[in-house]
Design a protein around this motif. Structure first.
Motif, PDB file in Angstrom:
ATOM      1  N   SER A  94      33.047  39.849  38.108  1.00 27.25           N
ATOM      2  CA  SER A  94      33.719  39.154  37.005  1.00 27.25           C
ATOM      3  C   SER A  94      32.726  38.689  35.935  1.00 27.25           C
ATOM      4  O   SER A  94      32.974  37.706  35.253  1.00 27.25           O
ATOM      5  CB  SER A  94      34.512  37.982  37.553  1.00 27.25           C
ATOM      6  N   LEU A  97      29.627  35.402  32.716  1.00 27.02           N
ATOM      7  CA  LEU A  97      28.887  34.871  31.568  1.00 27.02           C
ATOM      8  C   LEU A  97      29.340  33.430  31.351  1.00 27.02           C
ATOM      9  O   LEU A  97      30.420  33.040  31.788  1.00 27.02           O
ATOM     10  CB  LEU A  97      29.174  35.712  30.331  1.00 27.02           C
ATOM     11  N   SER A  99      30.775  30.677  29.060  1.00 29.05           N
ATOM     12  CA  SER A  99      31.601  30.844  27.864  1.00 29.05           C
ATOM     13  C   SER A  99      31.114  30.011  26.682  1.00 29.05           C
ATOM     14  O   SER A  99      31.350  30.367  25.549  1.00 29.05           O
ATOM     15  CB  SER A  99      33.053  30.504  28.185  1.00 29.05           C
ATOM     16  N   GLU A 100      30.437  28.880  26.951  1.00 29.74           N
ATOM     17  CA  GLU A 100      30.006  28.060  25.813  1.00 29.74           C
ATOM     18  C   GLU A 100      28.738  28.607  25.157  1.00 29.74           C
ATOM     19  O   GLU A 100      28.341  28.139  24.109  1.00 29.74           O
ATOM     20  CB  GLU A 100      29.686  26.622  26.238  1.00 29.74           C
TER      21      GLU A 100
ATOM     22  N   GLY B 410      37.617  35.778  31.986  1.00 28.98           N
ATOM     23  CA  GLY B 410      36.667  36.195  33.008  1.00 28.98           C
ATOM     24  C   GLY B 410      35.366  35.440  32.935  1.00 28.98           C
ATOM     25  O   GLY B 410      34.527  35.552  33.817  1.00 28.98           O
ATOM     26  N   THR B 411      35.194  34.683  31.887  1.00 26.24           N
ATOM     27  CA  THR B 411      33.904  34.010  31.752  1.00 26.24           C
ATOM     28  C   THR B 411      33.863  32.789  32.648  1.00 26.24           C
ATOM     29  O   THR B 411      34.869  32.317  33.140  1.00 26.24           O
ATOM     30  CB  THR B 411      33.685  33.559  30.312  1.00 26.24           C
ATOM     31  N   ARG B 412      32.655  32.307  32.846  1.00 28.86           N
ATOM     32  CA  ARG B 412      32.502  31.150  33.705  1.00 28.86           C
ATOM     33  C   ARG B 412      32.082  29.946  32.890  1.00 28.86           C
ATOM     34  O   ARG B 412      30.932  29.667  32.703  1.00 28.86           O
ATOM     35  CB  ARG B 412      31.430  31.437  34.778  1.00 28.86           C
ATOM     36  N   GLY B 413      33.035  29.289  32.344  1.00 32.55           N
ATOM     37  CA  GLY B 413      32.749  28.012  31.726  1.00 32.55           C
ATOM     38  C   GLY B 413      33.779  27.097  32.328  1.00 32.55           C
ATOM     39  O   GLY B 413      33.624  25.905  32.374  1.00 32.55           O
ATOM     40  N   ALA B 414      34.826  27.716  32.804  1.00 30.10           N
ATOM     41  CA  ALA B 414      35.949  27.066  33.446  1.00 30.10           C
ATOM     42  C   ALA B 414      36.596  26.064  32.514  1.00 30.10           C
ATOM     43  O   ALA B 414      37.775  25.790  32.611  1.00 30.10           O
ATOM     44  CB  ALA B 414      35.555  26.387  34.747  1.00 30.10           C
ATOM     45  N   GLN B 415      35.832  25.581  31.559  1.00 32.59           N
ATOM     46  CA  GLN B 415      36.389  24.607  30.662  1.00 32.59           C
ATOM     47  C   GLN B 415      36.526  25.285  29.319  1.00 32.59           C
ATOM     48  O   GLN B 415      35.564  25.848  28.824  1.00 32.59           O
ATOM     49  CB  GLN B 415      35.364  23.500  30.487  1.00 32.59           C
ATOM     50  N   GLU B 719      30.401  27.616  37.100  1.00 35.10           N
ATOM     51  CA  GLU B 719      29.349  27.768  36.095  1.00 35.10           C
ATOM     52  C   GLU B 719      27.993  27.370  36.679  1.00 35.10           C
ATOM     53  O   GLU B 719      26.989  28.061  36.494  1.00 35.10           O
ATOM     54  CB  GLU B 719      29.663  26.898  34.874  1.00 35.10           C
ATOM     55  N   VAL B 722      26.705  30.049  38.854  1.00 33.64           N
ATOM     56  CA  VAL B 722      26.066  31.125  38.094  1.00 33.64           C
ATOM     57  C   VAL B 722      24.654  30.719  37.693  1.00 33.64           C
ATOM     58  O   VAL B 722      23.682  31.456  37.883  1.00 33.64           O
ATOM     59  CB  VAL B 722      26.895  31.464  36.837  1.00 33.64           C
ATOM     60  N   LEU B 809      29.986  29.810  43.610  1.00 30.21           N
ATOM     61  CA  LEU B 809      30.484  30.958  42.837  1.00 30.21           C
ATOM     62  C   LEU B 809      31.912  31.308  43.215  1.00 30.21           C
ATOM     63  O   LEU B 809      32.693  31.756  42.396  1.00 30.21           O
ATOM     64  CB  LEU B 809      29.591  32.174  43.075  1.00 30.21           C
TER      65      LEU B 809
END
Ligand SMILES: Nc1ncnc2c1ncn2[C@@H]1O[C@H](COP(=O)(O)OP(=O)(O)O)[C@@H](O)[C@H]1O
Ligand SMILES: [Mg+2]
Lengths: 233, 812
Positions: A94, A97, A99-100, B410-415, B719, B722, B809
């Protein structure tokens, strides 16, 4: 001695809700420099678990893991983080990355966790890595503004940035359509040709067969380990 | 609808812990808000049950920018304005006072008013027995220099006096009673609850005649007036100010810096303390903002979690409208149950406050401390408004968040970046609100502590004091008054257990007014004289209080009506006018504009005593003391120094006073320590409220910040996984969180500290002196909040970092 990885007698069990799952049992594995290993097997057979042990993201319940000639057993949390940072490149299904952060910052991230590089060295490395995955023109974009294939290429650039001893990829094409999947596979083969050692979990038989060595897992055990005829040029 | 409501109820019951806590927070918040509203309403905005109340205004003088609390308009000025004004249909004077009632056997003192029948009618009271005043009840109008304004022989009594003095005598109409020593006939008993203008239960009719000139220490009045239909309070006020300016021009000697202000009746009691009402209102609003933010946020988090579940399960677009409605219903239920308990808490708080307020003295008769119809209606509005705000804000936020894309992301910021911004706003707001409230609380707590421990210059232990007023007719001459003082103190001093006794027009902590003072040989062009506290005392006053005479002598029996007029000045007075020479032998004159005023020779300098509130510039104001044998005010205190608990001598005091004159009641009996404490009672109350504000702010902010931050950190578990996979060590993650949190923290602290500073400045002008502790208190509060914030960030982070990165993760 060109073994990058030596696993001997590895067991890994999880305890959830008082039920013990034996995810890996008695795994013996050596991976040499320059190999492109594919790992296949049915869902739940322990592929990801094996990869996370290789990547020091988790610890084995028993057994020995020697990475680059060093026993990993008694490493501290921070030492393990340092090894992940310098020796291992991760590529996730997945993408993972952040996101911020924009593309440049995502790729740069592993380098920000070490302090032996100057700003100009960092920027040079990021440029090179982005060039390798052909994403140099998207530095200021955010992950949400990119397609899945593009995101995975950024993730590969991020994995390459520290010039790791081994790339660990867990179903890198799992979330991609066939065209993008092919592009990512081409990229991995390209990197392998350039000398990278790769260990890749995949569902896809064709992808698995394009590696130099194929390992099959079943129920936490290695049931097949075949050298394939594809050799790096 | 009903189904949704039932469903919401079931959902709440499923999580009793969550529901219990949110209801408790709501109940406390609403309880405080309803309580504060009732108090603030009572103090400043209550609509009294008086016909055409909106048109009724109370008019008083503003001297040196300070609104005077009743009885401050020169009767000359009253008449001057009355003849010329256009804004009011009725315009009547009154003087609030207390009266000695006596029948020759028993004397008691009650609050009452000398009141123009015109003014009396404005309060719209109906008699229970007999009648109210007519214009003929006043025999002749009084002018400024007459001894007593009372030229009538009738009196109307209130329900309280009827009950307390006449034992509900149904035949009381037509009976006579001495009012301040003069025979009056009772013509009416007012209905229960009628106690206007403030808290009166005796009314004597008066009328004010035209006078030659304002000033000269003559009578001063308050004014009640009725605005003509269509004239606003402000328009009336403008006209009054125009007259005040005119009067200042005509009579600069008495009217410089004197203006006039009109207010609603309720505000009269608050006079200069409206600022406190505003600060209390502001504090309450801040607390409610914290409650609403916290609970709204909790409800939102709950709804979002459920939402995500639903979306995953149905794999369809989330039925957002329904989920928001669900959340609103849950919020409504929590607010209404919380509101129910809030009303109970508020009622209980008011019960407790009643005796506290009573010790301040001088409250309005409408200070009932009950949740009446008006308060309950307002409580319902407060609850409804809170429910709407608590539900709607998160609902809007929820509806603007694209949940589906959040799931697909799909990104990992979750926020999402948006929810990140929301967190920043919420956390900064909580920090700033709590910071302001805590600074307010901290500073008042320390300020009030300083005031309570204040040094008035004396040892107040084992002293019992009581007020008394000598009736005008029987004690017209200073000699008569002084005789009473001498007899009373002599009798008291003979009693076992009483060491000594004295009388004075004021003891430390209070004064008996200030007088203009002329200093001989000090040129004074514009006749603007400095002012000084003016206190009339018995000869043994300083000895009684153990206060040393620093130079010269104390008063003695040789100072008599016929001998040289003498005065003792405080060291502050002496230092101010004769910094380099001795004050002894110098001459001063009080009321220099009065042609009858005599030169007073300074024979002694006493240690400075505080005759005001013990802080601010007032505490340094100079004082002059004159002997009761030469000038004796009518209003006096008698004090005894006792060998043990002073309250044990209460009855002795009353009995001995009755022996001297049964028509003079002692009233307001308190130990001097209690008197000094009551002096700061209002401040202690405000400070206690601020402590509640502060504690609530700290708990709400800490819980709120912790809740938001820990959820935000938990949401970022992947996040962090990662980042750790890429080589981040724990320190890197902590640093990241602190770096991202710092702007929120700094913003909140700076805004909060600046606002807190302004509030404290406002408080300083009315109830406190701000000392060096201000800086320390602020610093402590800023660090407390910072530590709270940092812990709220790092503790949940520590917990997620205990996971293997692999688990982080895989965290959902
Ligand atoms: N962190 C974990 N906690 C508990 N059980 C786990 C965890 N990771 C994996 N497992 C279990 O271990 C087994 C192997 O999982 P995994 O390695 O993810 O399989 P694969 O990647 O081959 O599909 C599964 O039964 C899975 O449920
Ligand atoms: Mg897997």
């Amino acid at each position: 001695m060109t073994h990058i990885i030596e696993l001997s007698n590895i067991d890994k069990s999880f305890l959830t809700d008082e039920v013990e799952t034996l995810a890996l049992s008695n795994v013996e594995l050596e991976i040499n420099k320059g190999e492109f290993v594919s790992i296949t097997g049915p869902s739940g057979c322990g592929k990801s678990t094996l990869l996370s042990l290789l990547g020091l993201l988790d610890t084995a319940s028993s057994g020995q893991y020697i990475l680059n000639g060093h026993n990993t057993e008694n490493l501290s949390k921070n030492e393990r983080a340092k090894i992940r940072n310098k020796e291992i490149g991760f590529i996730f299904q997945s993408f993972n990355l952040i996101s911020e952060l924009d593309v440049y910052e995502n790729v740069e991230l592993p380098l920000t966790y070490r302090n032996d590089l100057s700003a100009s060295e960092i920027s040079q490395r990021v440029e090179e890595a982005l060039a390798k995955v052909d994403m140099g023109h998207r530095k200021k974009h955010f992950p949400s503004q990119l397609s899945g294939g593009q995101q995975q290429r950024i993730a590969i650039a991020r994995a390459l940035i520290s010039s790791p001893s081994i790339l660990l990829a867990d179903e890198p094409t799992g979330n991609l359509d066939s065209k993008n999947a092919q592009m990512v596979m081409d990229l991995l083969h390209q990197l392998h040709k350039e000398g990278a050692t790769i260990c890749m979990v995949t569902h896809d038989q064709q992808c698995a067969d394009s590696a130099t060595r194929r390992i099959s897992l079943f129920d936490g055990r290695i049931v097949e380990d075949t050298q394939l005829s594809n050799q790096a040029a | 609808m009903l189904r949704d409501l039932k469903y919401a109820w079931r959902l709440l019951l499923k999580t009793p812990g969550f529901t219990g806590i949110t209801i408790a927070v709501m109940a406390i918040g609403l309880g405080l808000a309803i309580y504060m509203f009732s108090i603030i309403n009572m103090l400043a905005y209550k609509k009294l049950d008086i016909p055409q109340y909106e048109q009724l205004v109370m008019i008083d003088a503003v001297v040196d920018g300070m609104l005077n609390n009743g009885g401050s308009v020169y009767s000359h000025d009253f008449d001057y304005i009355k003849q010329r004004q256009q804004s009011y249909s009725d315009f009547g004077a009154y003087i609030n006072n207390s009266f000695n009632l006596s029948d020759g056997k028993e004397a008691k003192r009650y609050n009452g008013s000398l009141i123009d029948p015109v003014a009396f009618k404005l309060f719209g009271g109906k008699p229970l027995l007999g009648r109210v005043f007519s214009d003929d009840d006043v025999k002749s109008p009084f002018i400024d220099n007459t001894r007593s304004p009372d030229t009538s022989d009738v009196v109307v009594i209130g329900y309280h006096v009827w009950l307390d003095y006449f034992a509900k005598d149904n035949a009381v109409i037509g009976k006579t009673v001495q009012v301040n020593g003069r025979i009056h006939t009772v013509i009416g008993v007012m209905q229960e609850g009628f106690a206007y203008p403030r808290n009166q239960s005796i009314w004597v009719p008066v009328k004010v005649a035209a006078n030659q000139q304002p000033g000269l220490g003559g009578w001063q009045v308050s004014i009640a007036a009725k605005l003509k239909p269509g004239v606003s309070l402000e328009t009336g006020q403008q006209e009054l100010v125009t007259f005040a300016k005119e009067l200042t021009r005509l009579y600069p000697e008495s009217n410089t810096n004197v203006s006039i202000a009109s207010r609603t009746l309720v505000k009269v009691v608050m006079d200069n303390s409206m600022m406190i009402v505003h600060i209390l209102s502001g504090g309450t609003l801040f607390i409610m903002a914290l409650v609403i933010a916290n609970i709204g946020n909790l409800m939102l988090a709950r709804a979002m979690e459920r939402n995500k579940e639903v979306a995953i399960r149905t794999a369809l677009g989330a039925p957002r409208g329904r989920i928001i409605r669900q959340m609103l219903f849950e919020t409504l239920i929590i607010c209404f149950i919380g509101g129910f308990f809030g009303i109970i808490i508020a009622g209980w708080g008011l019960d407790i406050s009643k005796p506290i307020f009573q010790t301040f003295g001088g409250g309005g008769s409408w200070w009932t401390f009950e949740l009446g119809y008006e308060e309950l209606m307002s409580a319902c509005w407060i609850i409804l408004l809170t429910a709407i705000l608590t539900g709607v804000i998160p609902a809007i936020k929820a509806s603007s968040t694209d949940i589906n894309s959040a799931l697909r992301d799909g990104t990992r910021g979750a926020q999402s970046r948006q929810s990140g911004r929301m967190i920043k706003i919420l956390v900064s707001a909580e920090i700033f609100l709590s910071c302001t409230l805590l600074i307010m609380a901290g500073v008042t707590i320390f300020g009030v502590k300083n005031v309570i421990n204040a040094d008035y210059g004396i040892n107040s232990e084992n002293i019992l004091t009581s007020k008394f007023v000598l009736n005008t007719d029987a004690y017209r001459q200073t000699g008569n008054r002084n005789n009473y003082h001498l007899q009373l103190t002599r009798l008291l001093a003979q009693e076992p257990g009483i060491e000594k006794a004295t009388t004075a027009s004021a003891f430390p902590g209070r004064s008996s007014g200030r007088q203009s003072i002329q200093i001989e040989d000090l040129t004074n062009q514009n006749k603007q004289f400095p002012r000084s506290y003016f206190i009339t005392i018995s000869n043994n006053y300083f000895e009684f209080l153990d206060v040393p005479i620093l130079a010269g002598r104390s008063f003695s029996d040789n100072d008599t009506r016929g001998s040289l007029p003498v005065v003792i000045v405080s060291s502050s007075f002496a230092k101010k006018y004769w910094p380099n020479t001795s004050a002894i032998g110098k001459r001063i004159k009080a009321e220099p504009n009065n042609p009858d005023s005599k030169w007073l020779t300074i024979v002694g300098v006493s240690k400075h005593l505080v005759h005001s509130q013990p802080f601010g510039d007032e505490q340094f104001r100079p004082t002059i003391y004159v002997p009761n044998s030469q000038i004796a005010y009518q209003y006096q205190y008698v004090a005894i120094k006792t060998s043990s608990d002073p309250y044990k001598f209460q009855q002795t005091l009353i009995t001995q006073a009755a022996k001297v004159d049964a028509n003079i009641p002692l009233y307001n009996i308190f130990s001097l320590s209690d008197r000094l404490e009551r002096r700061v009672g209002a401040m202690v109350f405000v400070s206690n409220i601020f402590i509640i504000f502060g504690v609530m702010a700290l708990i709400l902010a800490a819980a709120g910040i912790y809740g938001i931050m820990s959820r935000s950190v938990t949401q970022r578990t992947q996040e962090f996984g990662v980042r750790r996979a890429l080589g981040a060590i724990d320190k890197d993650i902590y640093q990241l969180l602190l770096k991202q949190g710092l702007p929120m923290l700094l913003f909140g602290l700076v805004v909060g500290a600046v606002l807190g500073y302004f509030v404290v400045q406002m408080l300083a002008s009315i109830i406190l002196s701000i000392d060096d502790y201000y800086f320390l208190v602020t610093l402590t509060i800023l660090s407390t909040i910072s530590i709270t914030f940092i812990s709220a960030t790092l503790i949940p982070a520590y917990r997620t970092l205990q996971m293997e990165p692999n688990n982080a993760l895989r965290y959902e």
